[in-house]
Design a protein around this motif. Structure first.
Motif, PDB file in Angstrom:
ATOM      1  N   MET A 111       0.383   6.276   2.195  1.00  0.00           N
ATOM      2  CA  MET A 111      -0.132   5.717   1.969  1.00  0.00           C
ATOM      3  C   MET A 111      -1.223   6.050   0.272  1.00  0.00           C
ATOM      4  O   MET A 111      -2.127   6.147   1.381  1.00  0.00           O
ATOM      5  CB  MET A 111      -0.586   3.785   2.090  1.00  0.00           C
ATOM      6  N   VAL A 112      -1.807   5.104  -0.736  1.00  0.00           N
ATOM      7  CA  VAL A 112      -2.745   5.062  -0.962  1.00  0.00           C
ATOM      8  C   VAL A 112      -3.702   3.847  -1.382  1.00  0.00           C
ATOM      9  O   VAL A 112      -2.264   2.574  -1.318  1.00  0.00           O
ATOM     10  CB  VAL A 112      -2.847   6.036  -2.216  1.00  0.00           C
ATOM     11  N   VAL A 122       3.773   6.179  -1.482  1.00  0.00           N
ATOM     12  CA  VAL A 122       3.912   6.331  -2.733  1.00  0.00           C
ATOM     13  C   VAL A 122       4.779   7.291  -2.264  1.00  0.00           C
ATOM     14  O   VAL A 122       4.445   8.634  -3.037  1.00  0.00           O
ATOM     15  CB  VAL A 122       2.445   6.878  -2.841  1.00  0.00           C
ATOM     16  N   GLY A 123       5.885   6.815  -1.659  1.00  0.00           N
ATOM     17  CA  GLY A 123       7.126   8.427  -1.465  1.00  0.00           C
ATOM     18  C   GLY A 123       6.520   8.860  -0.683  1.00  0.00           C
ATOM     19  O   GLY A 123       5.858   8.372   0.123  1.00  0.00           O
ATOM     20  N   ASP A 124       6.842  10.306  -0.875  1.00  0.00           N
ATOM     21  CA  ASP A 124       5.997  11.028   0.028  1.00  0.00           C
ATOM     22  C   ASP A 124       4.948  11.655  -0.241  1.00  0.00           C
ATOM     23  O   ASP A 124       4.703  12.561   0.727  1.00  0.00           O
ATOM     24  CB  ASP A 124       7.345  12.570   0.257  1.00  0.00           C
ATOM     25  N   GLY A 125       3.991  11.638  -1.701  1.00  0.00           N
ATOM     26  CA  GLY A 125       2.855  11.679  -1.705  1.00  0.00           C
ATOM     27  C   GLY A 125       2.904  13.113  -1.937  1.00  0.00           C
ATOM     28  O   GLY A 125       1.186  13.331  -1.969  1.00  0.00           O
ATOM     29  N   GLU A 126       3.550  14.435  -2.282  1.00  0.00           N
ATOM     30  CA  GLU A 126       3.395  15.781  -2.293  1.00  0.00           C
ATOM     31  C   GLU A 126       2.307  15.045  -3.278  1.00  0.00           C
ATOM     32  O   GLU A 126       1.592  16.954  -3.601  1.00  0.00           O
ATOM     33  CB  GLU A 126       4.450  16.319  -2.709  1.00  0.00           C
ATOM     34  N   ASN A 127       2.606  14.628  -4.850  1.00  0.00           N
ATOM     35  CA  ASN A 127       2.132  14.947  -5.780  1.00  0.00           C
ATOM     36  C   ASN A 127       0.866  13.901  -5.694  1.00  0.00           C
ATOM     37  O   ASN A 127      -0.525  13.901  -6.967  1.00  0.00           O
ATOM     38  CB  ASN A 127       2.520  14.232  -6.848  1.00  0.00           C
ATOM     39  N   ASN A 128       0.072  13.554  -4.405  1.00  0.00           N
ATOM     40  CA  ASN A 128      -1.356  12.720  -4.749  1.00  0.00           C
ATOM     41  C   ASN A 128      -1.817  12.794  -3.518  1.00  0.00           C
ATOM     42  O   ASN A 128      -1.245  12.232  -2.689  1.00  0.00           O
ATOM     43  CB  ASN A 128      -0.891  11.052  -4.057  1.00  0.00           C
ATOM     44  N   PRO A 129      -2.918  13.779  -3.969  1.00  0.00           N
ATOM     45  CA  PRO A 129      -3.810  14.171  -2.769  1.00  0.00           C
ATOM     46  C   PRO A 129      -4.405  13.268  -2.189  1.00  0.00           C
ATOM     47  O   PRO A 129      -5.033  13.570  -0.838  1.00  0.00           O
ATOM     48  CB  PRO A 129      -4.495  15.071  -3.891  1.00  0.00           C
ATOM     49  N   GLU A 130      -4.615  11.950  -2.917  1.00  0.00           N
ATOM     50  CA  GLU A 130      -5.319  10.728  -2.130  1.00  0.00           C
ATOM     51  C   GLU A 130      -3.991   9.913  -0.768  1.00  0.00           C
ATOM     52  O   GLU A 130      -5.292   9.643   0.033  1.00  0.00           O
ATOM     53  CB  GLU A 130      -5.972   9.940  -3.061  1.00  0.00           C
TER      54      GLU A 130
END
Length: 237
Positions: A111-112, A122-130
């Motif tokens: 989550m973000v 946000v799915g697996d969050g791999e592309n979102n460092p936050e």
């Protein structure tokens, strides 16, 4: 004072926050729990340890001195105390639209927190460092029919403490909390309107932690029955 004092000693206060009042606010003229407690203590120390969303009811603990505040804050941040026992634990009851496909389970999401103060999965969050992991366990306590709507009472235990975590994760599995206009869908909002539910049907009804300054590491647990009208519809609440 709208806030109910459940327990008090020289170090802490355990209180019950009704739905509709903020834990703390900077808005001029708007009452909050912190202001009420400062008035109650005649200007004494009120250490904010954790929060509940304004439309959510439930138990909160506040420190009455800096040493107790430091001890409680350390527990909130700690992952565990001697094995798998949580230092600081909160359990919730939630009334949701419908019922989960599984009677009990564990929800894990990345989550973000968005700029408009929403929790977004946000799915697996791999592309979102936050992105941060959000984990909770739930158990279906009871399901009833109210009017034309099926609603369920869930017991929730948090493994993490993310912003709006319970509200976002339950909505994500198709079971939004009744009265939640931020994360609800058209049907859950219609249900809330028909049942005249103004606040989010979510209650932090159990709270446990190690008592500050206790020589024997005493773990204290406090409970409080939900006061929201919708909870009283369930025989097992």
């Amino acid at each position: 004072m709208k806030t109910e004092v459940v327990f008090e000693n020289k170090d802490i206060m355990v209180v019950y926050k009704p739905a509709g009042i903020a834990t703390q606010t900077s808005k001029i003229g708007e009452k909050d729990v912190v202001s009420e407690l400062k008035n109650y203590l005649k200007g004494g120390y009120v250490g904010l340890i954790h929060r509940l969303d304004q439309p959510v009811e439930g138990l909160l603990v506040f420190a009455k001195n800096s040493a107790a505040a430091a001890g409680l804050s350390k527990q909130v941040k700690a992952k565990s105390l001697e094995g798998d026992e949580a230092c600081f634990s909160k359990d919730y009851l939630a009334v949701v639209l419908g019922e989960p496909s599984e009677a009990e389970g564990r929800l894990e999401n990345m989550m973000v927190k968005t700029p408009d103060r929403m929790a977004k999965i946000v799915g697996d969050g791999e592309n979102n460092p936050e992105a941060k992991k959000a984990v909770l366990k739930y158990q279906t306590v009871e399901t009833i029919i109210k009017g034309e709507h099926k609603i369920s009472l869930l017991r929730i235990n948090l493994e993490t403490g993310r912003f709006h975590q319970i509200r976002a994760q339950l909505a994500n599995i198709g079971c939004p909390i009744i009265g939640d206009r931020k994360y609800g869908n058209a049907q859950s909002i219609k249900c809330a309107d028909e049942l005249r539910i103004r606040n989010v049907a979510l209650c932090a009804d159990r709270l446990s932690f190690v008592m500050p300054n206790a020589k024997n590491g005493e773990v204290c647990e406090y409970t409080h029955k939900p006061t929201g009208n919708l909870f009283s519809e369930f025989s097992k609440c």
